[in-house]
Motif scaffolding. Structure first.
Motif, PDB file in Angstrom:
ATOM      1  N   VAL A 177      -0.388 -10.408   7.313  1.00  0.00           N
ATOM      2  CA  VAL A 177      -0.783 -11.528   6.469  1.00  0.00           C
ATOM      3  C   VAL A 177      -1.967 -11.064   5.628  1.00  0.00           C
ATOM      4  N   LEU A 178      -1.850 -11.162   4.307  1.00  0.00           N
ATOM      5  CA  LEU A 178      -2.938 -10.712   3.434  1.00  0.00           C
ATOM      6  C   LEU A 178      -4.090 -11.708   3.505  1.00  0.00           C
ATOM      7  N   GLY A 179      -5.273 -11.214   3.792  1.00  0.00           N
ATOM      8  CA  GLY A 179      -6.404 -12.086   4.077  1.00  0.00           C
ATOM      9  C   GLY A 179      -7.295 -12.370   2.897  1.00  0.00           C
ATOM     10  N   CYS A 180      -6.744 -12.348   1.699  1.00  0.00           N
ATOM     11  CA  CYS A 180      -7.507 -12.709   0.495  1.00  0.00           C
ATOM     12  C   CYS A 180      -6.513 -13.007  -0.617  1.00  0.00           C
ATOM     13  N   ALA A 181      -6.733 -14.092  -1.335  1.00  0.00           N
ATOM     14  CA  ALA A 181      -5.819 -14.471  -2.417  1.00  0.00           C
ATOM     15  C   ALA A 181      -5.713 -13.376  -3.465  1.00  0.00           C
ATOM     16  N   GLY A 182      -6.783 -12.605  -3.606  1.00  0.00           N
ATOM     17  CA  GLY A 182      -6.779 -11.553  -4.611  1.00  0.00           C
ATOM     18  C   GLY A 182      -5.849 -10.399  -4.293  1.00  0.00           C
ATOM     19  N   MET A 183      -5.369 -10.335  -3.059  1.00  0.00           N
ATOM     20  CA  MET A 183      -4.478  -9.245  -2.665  1.00  0.00           C
ATOM     21  C   MET A 183      -3.022  -9.518  -3.010  1.00  0.00           C
ATOM     22  N   GLY A 184      -2.730 -10.726  -3.461  1.00  0.00           N
ATOM     23  CA  GLY A 184      -1.359 -11.158  -3.704  1.00  0.00           C
ATOM     24  C   GLY A 184      -0.520 -10.180  -4.505  1.00  0.00           C
ATOM     25  N   PRO A 185      -1.038  -9.686  -5.633  1.00  0.00           N
ATOM     26  CA  PRO A 185      -0.221  -8.791  -6.477  1.00  0.00           C
ATOM     27  C   PRO A 185       0.230  -7.511  -5.773  1.00  0.00           C
ATOM     28  N   LEU A 186      -0.364  -7.229  -4.609  1.00  0.00           N
ATOM     29  CA  LEU A 186      -0.003  -5.988  -3.922  1.00  0.00           C
ATOM     30  C   LEU A 186       1.060  -6.184  -2.852  1.00  0.00           C
ATOM     31  N   ASP A 187       1.523  -7.412  -2.639  1.00  0.00           N
ATOM     32  CA  ASP A 187       2.348  -7.691  -1.465  1.00  0.00           C
ATOM     33  C   ASP A 187       3.589  -6.804  -1.366  1.00  0.00           C
ATOM     34  N   LYS A 188       4.330  -6.682  -2.438  1.00  0.00           N
ATOM     35  CA  LYS A 188       5.592  -5.936  -2.353  1.00  0.00           C
ATOM     36  C   LYS A 188       5.359  -4.425  -2.262  1.00  0.00           C
ATOM     37  N   ARG A 189       4.319  -3.949  -2.939  1.00  0.00           N
ATOM     38  CA  ARG A 189       4.008  -2.518  -2.814  1.00  0.00           C
ATOM     39  C   ARG A 189       3.643  -2.182  -1.366  1.00  0.00           C
ATOM     40  N   LEU A 190       2.857  -3.034  -0.748  1.00  0.00           N
ATOM     41  CA  LEU A 190       2.462  -2.802   0.640  1.00  0.00           C
ATOM     42  C   LEU A 190       3.662  -2.897   1.576  1.00  0.00           C
ATOM     43  N   GLN A 191       4.505  -3.899   1.355  1.00  0.00           N
ATOM     44  CA  GLN A 191       5.658  -4.099   2.230  1.00  0.00           C
ATOM     45  C   GLN A 191       6.582  -2.890   2.191  1.00  0.00           C
ATOM     46  N   LYS A 192       6.765  -2.365   0.989  1.00  0.00           N
ATOM     47  CA  LYS A 192       7.646  -1.202   0.838  1.00  0.00           C
ATOM     48  C   LYS A 192       7.081   0.002   1.592  1.00  0.00           C
ATOM     49  N   GLU A 193       5.794   0.180   1.463  1.00  0.00           N
ATOM     50  CA  GLU A 193       5.134   1.327   2.086  1.00  0.00           C
ATOM     51  C   GLU A 193       5.090   1.193   3.610  1.00  0.00           C
ATOM     52  N   LEU A 194       4.800  -0.008   4.091  1.00  0.00           N
ATOM     53  CA  LEU A 194       4.564  -0.211   5.530  1.00  0.00           C
ATOM     54  C   LEU A 194       5.849  -0.414   6.330  1.00  0.00           C
ATOM     55  N   GLY A 195       6.881  -0.959   5.678  1.00  0.00           N
ATOM     56  CA  GLY A 195       8.132  -1.195   6.403  1.00  0.00           C
ATOM     57  C   GLY A 195       8.098  -2.400   7.320  1.00  0.00           C
ATOM     58  N   VAL A 196       7.105  -3.240   7.179  1.00  0.00           N
ATOM     59  CA  VAL A 196       7.076  -4.523   7.910  1.00  0.00           C
ATOM     60  C   VAL A 196       6.819  -5.626   6.890  1.00  0.00           C
ATOM     61  N   PRO A 197       7.165  -6.872   7.229  1.00  0.00           N
ATOM     62  CA  PRO A 197       6.916  -7.972   6.286  1.00  0.00           C
ATOM     63  C   PRO A 197       5.425  -8.078   5.937  1.00  0.00           C
TER      64      PRO A 197
END
Lengths: 242, 242, 242, 242, 242, 242
Positions: A177-197
């Motif tokens: 769970v991203l712990g800051c609203a400012g991190m929103g634009p990174l959600d899909k890049r992170l998900q792809k890299e990490l392999g978890v939702p």
């Protein structure tokens, strides 16, 4: 339907980015308006800022209480969320609770990965009051301040991937769970890299607001979130700030 | 020593009564100053009022942060307590936590007897975040609004005795914590009638502040209550309200 | 006011040091008497010693039950504390609970740093029964036995600083509760070195007893701590030991 | 195998009855010896009596520590149980824990039905420290004192049936744990009348001691229950009482 | 007495080994029959296998519901245990709960050491529903799959000793509960090597079943485990599989 | 998107009603297919039926694991939910968790109002494992069996309104979660009558599945819900039942 997304801090570039993140997930026919208060701190990283921003956000919502079908509180500490629910009959969704509830549908346990360490006690209190402690594997801080994120997304991505990996490998997190609203634009890049939702609360809150709207559910006024409309004139918001 | 007692609501008669209750318990040599914010609600009975009053109180404390040896937050929901601790090096005591900790020294379990039902969810959250749930037998609301109490103390006394008796007889309470700063002047009358300890947080907070002062203990700055003084100018309090 | 401080073990040099630590914090006009039982173990580091010492301490308190305004149980496991409350109308304060409650006023979470590992399970039980688990970051043992401390305070200081630092850095402690009455004389040296509040229960208990006395609060007799005085002759203490 | 059953109070008629209850359940080849301390209270209904009786019981067990294959602490508050485990390598079973663990095998939730109300806080602490709170539906007191039970078993039976029925019907209990060793002789009469399992800890403790013995399990000395035998001479038991 | 031990998986060599482990602990006069279902998975290492095996085991028990004095569910996840209790009046013991309850009699805290990591979430849920979390120090997985164990007991022993040591040294475990029925034959070898109690649930369950039988206790039918016999024909087990 | 809704019991009229309830809430473009297993019980009111139905449902989902974008388990006990998540990469939503998470967005506390009393322990376990206990005010049973509901909706409505009112007035519920898939068609009638949010899990699950799909989130395979596809052939489902 019409959703008012309120960024409780006063940094307009962040408000704009939050609005875009919300629109990216919104269903056709959902109209998103993103605003922020006229006063208060530029970011929320301490308890003091949390309270000041919450008061300013409540004044903002009070000024639009009859004009939207749902409201989103767009800060990952859900500041003033219960108070906001008292101001309007429409649903009010906090982005932290939104992401946590969605995470529970796809993961046994989630971790929150957030900004600098000073927000951790606030997030711990928030998770506890939300009754989410049994599902929360850990809350992990990073070196990122709120306003740094949008200044260098690539740097933020690297930092978040490193800390999220620790959450998965050491704490048993199955989703982030991203712990800051400012991190929103990174959600899909992170998900792809990490392999978890990886869940950004803004996107989650918008789809949940749509779900409640479609299914015909609004905030209960039978208990904690009731407030007599007669109290509105005496709430004591500061004058001529808006 | 010098203690600043801040009533977070704007009702000055209540501020005066709180100041007197504090002075009645203070040790010789302790100087009590009781004030309230220039803006905010006249009483705190909803989440919205809690947040607005907390922000106003924080602005008040920020304005006196270097001038007192200790601060007391004089509202039984401890609004903004953790934030207040970030603003000053001096100890900051909330009257709810003060009464609860003192009650734990003389009773296995205490109950909080408070004003109208709408404050109950807030007090539940406060007790939970304070980690006091294991010792709290119940939180019992009454028909009294905050501002009614000082208008007819005899009526308030009757109502509080009736509800406190239920807490003792039905919930297993062995001590009563008064759930509103305005109830302070009734503490000894209630204690005499009920035969169990009755604790007004104002009195408790003053003696605890004196204890910390005498023993040389101040707020820890190693975690939740740290705040870089450089943040002070950017906290975003509303202007020209004080 | 007159306070009887009972060291539950039979080591008189420790009783003397405890008395001095208490007097150092006591207000003008507070008279401290420090005693220990005539029988029982020389220190408390096992469950067996805890129970034997508790029984001896109860016999001691029973012999002075009407002669003091307050009692302090001066062992950091609070042995027999609830039983002691049944023996007298005056408040009885345990030094563990005293330090923990005071710590909660200045820190989100505290750690207990104590003597050898065998006392840890006892302290865990004590913290749990006291309902303090939500606020306790950790209980950390050291290489020190109870009676070693006063033999080489400089060595003890070094050991305690090292372990306390781990509590702060690894466990999130924001304050340190000293887990043995014998550590009291080191409180201010440790606090200066560590930079976080360090609480000796003896000092805390004395100021809390004074606070209760000044505010007019005594032990509740409405539940756990009630005992019919008619039971006194049949309590079964061992004869001719005192 | 040889089991020493220690009744922690000094009432010999009760010791005899407890011994008989134990023998009634014991397997062929199990030899039961039932004793009580030479000093201490005639029954345990307050915290003070609990501590004094525990110390006396520990002195009793210390005197027989090498002579039995297992020990049973025959009081439904399990006084001094953990301390007793430190005194011997043989298993030590408390009758409260014994009945609770057996109840968990046949019921989702059990209630404890016990003597007068003053024992309730002690039993609450005991259940909590034993980690049994999640399975305990309620602890219900009655009008019976410990020593009254054996004076009129028919009366005791009527009182216990009435209170046990409330536990089943109002609290969701599916089994009844008898909350006093003196109630043992009534177990089967109550079970027949109530139609749910009724567990006397004495019977349970004996069969569990036999189970541990047969399976070759003794008390762990890797943590809470370790004690260096070198400490035995310094435990500080009162002299010439035994 | 006659005990039916049901291995919920379909691996017959494992059923045979389980039967032998049970007989090794059984009292003279106890007759052990060990069987497994005719369908279902060969081992249980995922949630899916847990559910399928549970259904097959329930069908097996339903076919023998009146023919035994007690039943043992011989898989360390206690699959379908509560359901099995609804099928018969005789006691039904799960080997996980059996070992955990026995461990609580000799250790303050136990750890479960089990097979591959995929069973850990299931065991966590099981411990939680059983109300055993307060006593469980940790659940530790290893590299062993269920069916590997019996193929090389020496290898399994080495792996289990290594992981159990970590549980004792790092997690505070004072006893080890074997987290797979297939580990039973290693219990005494491990106990000798580790120096702490090591509990195989099969042995524990058999002695507990004997204890219940001797003491005259059967499953409560007053709540969770009640089922009207009229429901038996409509339970919907798959046909012609047995 | 395509959602497979699986009613775990074998009553086809109920499957049809569930499908209709789902379609009523589904967004344009969402295709709902509702099915039930070929074997298993006609309704789920005991632990045994829960396990048998879960196994049958898992066999059903395994047969369609690659053919849908999301799955819904349409029984208010969420039987076999975690197992179902192991069978497919697509999200699997249980209707109980769906309704509970949605309720948390509009109410501080919810109650579950369900069928006959025998399902209560199962729902308690389910709420606990889901980590929802802090938000669940109560679970209230009624006189209704699962299959009675659709036979007389007016009668069911009267019964549910009466029990829901008790939940709101006595337990502090602010929203009602319907505790049986068969109650879905009554959601809006009940909500209108009660004046608080009433949530049917079928509707909630469909909108949540759509939300996850739109936002691009699928089940985490990093922990509890992982399963190697190579295990599929050895899961042991009963043959020739489907």
């Amino acid at each position: 339907m019409r959703i008012l997304v309120v960024n409780p801090n006063t940094t307009e570039s962040m408000t704009t980015a939050i609005g875009e993140a919300c629109r990216a997930v919104a269903a056709p026919g959902t109209e998103i308006t993103a605003i922020n208060p006229a006063w208060g701190p530029p970011s929320i990283e301490t308890y003091v800022e949390d309270y000041v921003a919450a008061a300013a956000m409540l004044q903002t919502i009070a000024g639009h209480r009859d004009s939207y079908d749902a409201f989103v509180v767009a800060c990952a500490g859900d500041p003033g969320l219960y108070a906001a629910r008292q101001l309007t009959d429409a649903p009010v969704i906090g982005i932290a609770e939104a992401a946590m509830h969605m995470a529970c549908l796809v993961a046994h346990r989630f971790s929150i990965v957030t900004v600098i360490d000073s927000v951790r006690p606030m997030l711990e209190d928030m998770v506890s009051v939300a009754g989410m402690s049994p599902r929360c594997a850990s809350i992990r801080a990073t070196s990122l301040s709120v306003l740094e994120i949008e200044q260098d997304y690539d740097h933020a991505e690297r930092v978040l991937i490193e800390e999220s990996r620790r959450a998965v490998e050491q704490d048993g997190a199955e989703a982030i769970v991203l712990g800051c609203a400012g991190m929103g634009p990174l959600d899909k890049r992170l998900q792809k890299e990490l392999g978890v939702p990886v869940l950004d609360g803004c996107g989650c809150a918008v789809t949940l607001a749509e779900s409640l709207h479609r299914y015909g559910i609004t905030t209960s006024k039978a208990g904690a979130f009731a407030m007599d409309a007669a109290r509105l004139p005496r709430l004591g918001f500061p004058v001529s700030q808006q």
